[in-house]
Design a protein around this motif. Structure first.
Motif, PDB file in Angstrom:
ATOM      1  N   ASP A  48       0.829  -1.239  -0.142  1.00 59.71           N
ATOM      2  CA  ASP A  48       0.046  -0.205   0.148  1.00 59.71           C
ATOM      3  C   ASP A  48       1.024   1.288   0.018  1.00 59.71           C
ATOM      4  O   ASP A  48       0.423   2.249  -0.624  1.00 59.71           O
ATOM      5  CB  ASP A  48      -0.933  -0.072   1.195  1.00 59.71           C
ATOM      6  CG  ASP A  48      -2.155  -1.052   1.287  1.00 59.71           C
ATOM      7  OD1 ASP A  48      -2.349  -1.628  -0.072  1.00 59.71           O
ATOM      8  OD2 ASP A  48      -2.822  -1.323   2.193  1.00 59.71           O
ATOM      9  N   ALA A  91       2.590   1.709  -3.305  1.00 58.28           N
ATOM     10  CA  ALA A  91       1.594   2.208  -4.330  1.00 58.28           C
ATOM     11  C   ALA A  91       1.311   3.493  -4.179  1.00 58.28           C
ATOM     12  O   ALA A  91       0.969   4.258  -5.317  1.00 58.28           O
ATOM     13  CB  ALA A  91       0.265   1.270  -3.861  1.00 58.28           C
ATOM     14  N   THR A  92       1.251   4.082  -3.066  1.00 58.98           N
ATOM     15  CA  THR A  92       1.137   5.535  -2.986  1.00 58.98           C
ATOM     16  C   THR A  92       2.419   6.238  -3.602  1.00 58.98           C
ATOM     17  O   THR A  92       1.954   7.329  -4.460  1.00 58.98           O
ATOM     18  CB  THR A  92       1.087   5.968  -1.536  1.00 58.98           C
ATOM     19  OG1 THR A  92       0.152   5.403  -0.704  1.00 58.98           O
ATOM     20  CG2 THR A  92       1.089   7.449  -1.383  1.00 58.98           C
ATOM     21  N   ASP A 125       1.735   5.781  -7.642  1.00 59.05           N
ATOM     22  CA  ASP A 125       0.871   6.629  -8.142  1.00 59.05           C
ATOM     23  C   ASP A 125       1.126   7.988  -8.162  1.00 59.05           C
ATOM     24  O   ASP A 125       0.720   8.877  -9.101  1.00 59.05           O
ATOM     25  CB  ASP A 125      -0.608   6.640  -7.155  1.00 59.05           C
ATOM     26  CG  ASP A 125      -1.035   5.409  -7.038  1.00 59.05           C
ATOM     27  OD1 ASP A 125      -0.810   4.437  -8.149  1.00 59.05           O
ATOM     28  OD2 ASP A 125      -1.972   4.928  -6.197  1.00 59.05           O
ATOM     29  N   ARG A 126       2.236   8.494  -7.443  1.00 62.90           N
ATOM     30  CA  ARG A 126       2.501   9.836  -7.497  1.00 62.90           C
ATOM     31  C   ARG A 126       3.603  10.024  -8.589  1.00 62.90           C
ATOM     32  O   ARG A 126       3.510  11.272  -9.252  1.00 62.90           O
ATOM     33  CB  ARG A 126       3.200  10.329  -5.926  1.00 62.90           C
ATOM     34  CG  ARG A 126       3.648  11.871  -6.064  1.00 62.90           C
ATOM     35  CD  ARG A 126       4.507  11.967  -4.586  1.00 62.90           C
ATOM     36  NE  ARG A 126       5.811  11.239  -4.715  1.00 62.90           N
ATOM     37  CZ  ARG A 126       6.904  11.901  -4.994  1.00 62.90           C
ATOM     38  NH1 ARG A 126       6.836  12.846  -6.016  1.00 62.90           N
ATOM     39  NH2 ARG A 126       7.786  11.261  -5.168  1.00 62.90           N
ATOM     40  N   ASN A 134       3.883   8.038 -11.116  1.00 58.90           N
ATOM     41  CA  ASN A 134       3.543   7.257 -12.458  1.00 58.90           C
ATOM     42  C   ASN A 134       1.670   7.433 -12.598  1.00 58.90           C
ATOM     43  O   ASN A 134       1.082   6.330 -12.506  1.00 58.90           O
ATOM     44  CB  ASN A 134       3.794   6.125 -12.781  1.00 58.90           C
ATOM     45  CG  ASN A 134       5.355   5.967 -12.670  1.00 58.90           C
ATOM     46  OD1 ASN A 134       6.179   6.218 -13.724  1.00 58.90           O
ATOM     47  ND2 ASN A 134       5.906   5.253 -11.694  1.00 58.90           N
ATOM     48  N   PRO A 135       1.353   8.386 -12.519  1.00 56.57           N
ATOM     49  CA  PRO A 135      -0.334   8.554 -12.275  1.00 56.57           C
ATOM     50  C   PRO A 135      -1.128   8.176 -13.673  1.00 56.57           C
ATOM     51  O   PRO A 135      -2.164   7.668 -13.593  1.00 56.57           O
ATOM     52  CB  PRO A 135      -0.488  10.252 -12.090  1.00 56.57           C
ATOM     53  CG  PRO A 135       0.578  10.941 -12.748  1.00 56.57           C
ATOM     54  CD  PRO A 135       1.774   9.940 -12.605  1.00 56.57           C
ATOM     55  N   ASP A 136      -0.188   7.994 -14.754  1.00 57.25           N
ATOM     56  CA  ASP A 136      -0.915   7.829 -15.905  1.00 57.25           C
ATOM     57  C   ASP A 136      -0.945   6.354 -16.377  1.00 57.25           C
ATOM     58  O   ASP A 136      -1.436   5.909 -17.437  1.00 57.25           O
ATOM     59  CB  ASP A 136      -0.388   8.366 -17.118  1.00 57.25           C
ATOM     60  CG  ASP A 136      -0.777  10.231 -17.192  1.00 57.25           C
ATOM     61  OD1 ASP A 136      -1.825  10.516 -16.252  1.00 57.25           O
ATOM     62  OD2 ASP A 136       0.291  11.012 -17.321  1.00 57.25           O
ATOM     63  N   GLU A 163      -3.743   0.809 -14.231  1.00 63.09           N
ATOM     64  CA  GLU A 163      -3.822   0.129 -12.775  1.00 63.09           C
ATOM     65  C   GLU A 163      -3.048  -1.096 -12.370  1.00 63.09           C
ATOM     66  O   GLU A 163      -2.405  -1.208 -11.356  1.00 63.09           O
ATOM     67  CB  GLU A 163      -5.420  -0.157 -12.300  1.00 63.09           C
ATOM     68  CG  GLU A 163      -5.593  -0.269 -10.888  1.00 63.09           C
ATOM     69  CD  GLU A 163      -6.909  -0.386 -10.508  1.00 63.09           C
ATOM     70  OE1 GLU A 163      -7.117  -0.805  -9.189  1.00 63.09           O
ATOM     71  OE2 GLU A 163      -7.941   0.118 -11.293  1.00 63.09           O
ATOM     72  N   ARG A 219       0.517  -0.278 -12.186  1.00 62.68           N
ATOM     73  CA  ARG A 219       0.945   0.401 -10.951  1.00 62.68           C
ATOM     74  C   ARG A 219       0.825  -0.830  -9.826  1.00 62.68           C
ATOM     75  O   ARG A 219       1.640  -0.836  -8.917  1.00 62.68           O
ATOM     76  CB  ARG A 219      -0.036   1.438 -10.773  1.00 62.68           C
ATOM     77  CG  ARG A 219       0.196   2.924 -11.585  1.00 62.68           C
ATOM     78  CD  ARG A 219      -0.599   3.942 -11.180  1.00 62.68           C
ATOM     79  NE  ARG A 219      -1.869   3.747 -11.976  1.00 62.68           N
ATOM     80  CZ  ARG A 219      -3.149   3.759 -11.038  1.00 62.68           C
ATOM     81  NH1 ARG A 219      -3.065   4.036  -9.711  1.00 62.68           N
ATOM     82  NH2 ARG A 219      -4.332   3.736 -11.822  1.00 62.68           N
ATOM     83  N   THR A 220      -0.168  -1.596  -9.724  1.00 63.07           N
ATOM     84  CA  THR A 220      -0.221  -2.732  -8.833  1.00 63.07           C
ATOM     85  C   THR A 220       0.780  -3.490  -8.842  1.00 63.07           C
ATOM     86  O   THR A 220       1.547  -3.972  -7.960  1.00 63.07           O
ATOM     87  CB  THR A 220      -1.403  -3.484  -8.941  1.00 63.07           C
ATOM     88  OG1 THR A 220      -2.817  -2.650  -9.106  1.00 63.07           O
ATOM     89  CG2 THR A 220      -1.786  -4.575  -7.969  1.00 63.07           C
TER      90      THR A 220
END
Length: 637
Positions: free
Chosen positions: A448, A451-452, A455-456, A458-460, A463, A466-467
């Motif tokens: 978790d 992942a934060t 996401d910061r 590589n927001p594009d 999912e 990113r996972t």
């Protein structure tokens, strides 16, 4: 090549009248002082009555005659600094360390969690150490068998079975229903703590525990069936948990089969016939089979209790004798768990085994990854093996000892459980008291947090990608933290520290690999899994660079080629920390290079080519090291 240089120094020293001198090579602090240094002249001077510098000059002349040596300098009061032909050095290093012929099967026994509750953070260190060690052995050409000892007749399983029957009023059908739930190991974690408290407060507790334990060992109902259902379900959960961090097993060796297949009886006969144990006829151990040993505080170690039950140490003696091929009994095995890649974890059974089961056991060496608190019983087991065979066989079973994991107060608070610490220090884990972090909860928390950060940055990204990145970063953080210090050092686990992108952390090592791969993509160089062949005329091409750049590039090339030697050192030390330190130091060198030099934008063709080769060499060695440590390399960070 280093060994050849050391041999030449020894030969020169012997010719001068000093045989058997320590001629161990050292690595100079900087490349401009040479590739290898020898302080041997200082050791020879007192015996020859000559100046170390004059002796060093003689050693330098002998080394200068070797074809792989480019130049030899005498420095200071008597150091011999050797500069080698660098292309030849890299080619020789690419072949890896010479370890000789394989010496039979190595069993690496690790994890060995009691099958009565969820795995916790301490078990993750055991698994990370054992798995990294077996990966290193395989890389070095050893045949490895990974075993996981399952104490399915021990007091911990007995306590949980007792809890279901006495505190929950559950029968076999209810236990089996609960066992099909996704987090049955969590249910048992809470029940185990509850039972422990009940046993301390209820006068009938000790008698009830003895009944449950006897029922497990002798196959009495309902204890046997309920205990088997608990153990099987918990083992499956443990395998799923460990697979999250890339840890897998070949065989689950169950204690129950040691008893039911009469391995213990075979071991007992050996011990009795060699007079390694005797029946005590007086004293507090009257009626027990004991081993007389100075290791025990009162001179006696009980192997079989007066009621006929075998102690934990007795069953471990039988297990280790079977692992070494010393018993006249064999284990049977059946398939237990299929991994996604098609590999299988087998489990021993007292029923008919499967005919295509691999021939487990009969190892040349057995490495028992067991925490330092078990040092005493491990010494007892090793002594028993020596008494029925020899000291040589005793040396075939090795205690791979390690220290435990505690939690920083901040991490304990962040994970939401209570505990106690002394003066704000680390919090000790205790499964019986319910103080501890479940392994799955820890992996979830790390994922978790990773992942934060993903996401910061590589927001594009989709999912799913990113996972996957978060999972890889979390596993890398956890596995490196568990091996980054020597195995004899206690770890105070901290979430923030583990996931830091700077310093000695898994993400730092992963980030270096991702950066190196991106550089190679930009210059069109292939990212090879093995060390690349060096450019022609490497010495002349490096000499065309500034001394500072040439020194840094050559150090990167040279050290990257020593990954096999580092793995060999880790195997000999039985400590993956050696390789973890090597990987961290390599990442530091690469990042130093990264911040000082560019590759794709370099106008000078020679510099661009050598920088690209240095990055390629670094990545090949670094990738190998991370794989041996079980650290995945993400596509991006």
């Amino acid at each position: 090549m280093v060994r050849r240089l050391e041999d030449a120094v020894r030969a020169a020293a012997a010719a001068a009248g000093v045989p058997a001198v320590d001629a161990t090579a050292e690595v100079p602090p900087s490349a401009d002082l040479g590739d290898v240094a020898f302080p041997t002249a200082f050791r020879m001077a007192p015996r020859l009555g000559r100046s170390p510098r004059l002796i060093a000059a003689d050693l330098a002349r002998a080394l200068g005659e070797l074809p792989e040596v480019r130049r030899v300098d005498v420095a200071g009061a008597g150091y011999v600094n050797v500069f080698v032909h660098r292309g030849a050095w890299l080619e020789r290093a690419r072949s890896g360390p010479d370890l000789g012929a394989p010496d039979g099967v190595h069993i690496v026994e690790h994890t060995s969690i009691n099958p009565n509750k969820a795995a916790h953070i301490g078990h993750l260190r055991n698994a990370a150490l054992g798995d990294s060690f077996q990966r290193i052995l395989r890389f070095l050409g050893r045949r490895v068998e990974i075993q996981n000892y399952i104490d399915d007749t021990g007091v911990q399983v007995a306590d949980v079975a007792l809890g279901f029957i006495r505190l929950r009023g559950a029968d076999l059908a209810e236990v089996e229903r609960l066992a099909r739930q996704p987090r049955f190991d969590y249910v048992c974690w809470d029940l185990y703590t509850e039972v422990s408290q009940w046993l301390e407060s209820d006068p009938d507790g000790p008698r009830a525990r003895r009944e449950a334990l006897h029922g497990l060992e002798y196959g009495e109902e309902p204890w046997s069936s309920i205990g088997a259902a608990i153990s099987a379900a918990i083992c499956r959960r443990h395998l799923e948990t460990m697979d999250r961090m890339g840890v897998r097993y070949d065989l689950l060796a169950c204690e129950k089969t040691i008893l039911r297949l009469e391995l213990w009886e075979s071991a007992f006969r050996l011990l009795r016939d060699h007079e390694a144990i005797r029946l005590a006829e007086e004293g507090k151990n009257r009626g027990c089979w004991v081993m007389d040993t100075d290791l025990a505080q009162d001179g006696q170690k009980v192997i079989v209790r007066s009621n006929g039950t075998v102690t934990y140490v007795g069953k471990d003696i039988a297990y280790q004798m079977w692992q070494l091929g010393l018993l006249d009994r064999a284990m049977r095995a059946r398939r237990f768990h299929d991994y996604p890649d098609g590999s299988t974890a087998w489990i021993t059974t007292d029923e008919a085994g499967e005919t295509d089961a691999p021939p487990f056991g009969n190892a040349a060496l057995v490495h028992h990854v067991i925490d330092a608190r078990q040092s005493y019983p491990q010494k007892i087991v090793q002594e028993s093996v020596a008494r029925v065979t020899s000291d040589q066989d005793r040396a075939r079973t090795r205690h791979f000892t390690y220290e435990m994991v505690s939690l920083s107060p901040a991490t304990a608070a962040a994970l939401g459980f209570g505990g106690s610490s002394e003066e704000g220090g680390a919090i000790e884990v205790s499964g019986r008291k319910g103080i501890g972090v479940k392994a799955d909860d820890l992996l979830d928390a790390l994922t978790d947090r990773a992942a934060t950060e993903v996401d910061r940055r590589n927001p594009d990204l989709p999912e799913a990608e990113r996972t996957g990145l978060a999972r890889d970063i979390a596993v890398g953080a956890l596995r490196f933290l568990m091996v980054r210090v020597t195995k004899t050092q206690i770890i105070a686990f901290d979430l923030d520290e583990a996931l830091a992108f700077e310093g000695a952390t898994g993400p730092y090592l992963q980030y270096a690999a991702v950066r190196a791969a991106r550089i190679l993509e930009r210059v069109g160089r292939e990212s090879r899994p093995h060390s690349p062949s060096p450019p022609a005329d490497l010495d002349a091409r490096l000499d065309r660079l500034s001394a500072q750049e040439a020194g840094l590039l050559w150090t990167m090339m040279r050290e990257a080629a020593t990954v096999g030697a580092a793995a060999g050192q880790a195997a000999r030390a039985e400590d993956p920390h050696v390789l973890a330190r090597w990987a961290y130091e390599g990442a530091q060198r690469f990042n130093n290079f990264y911040h000082r030099y560019q590759v794709a934008g370099e106008a000078d063709g020679n510099a661009r080519e050598l920088r690209g080769f240095a990055v390629e060499a670094f990545l090949a060695g670094h990738r190998t090291a991370l794989d041996l440590l079980g650290i995945p390399i993400p596509e991006r960070m």
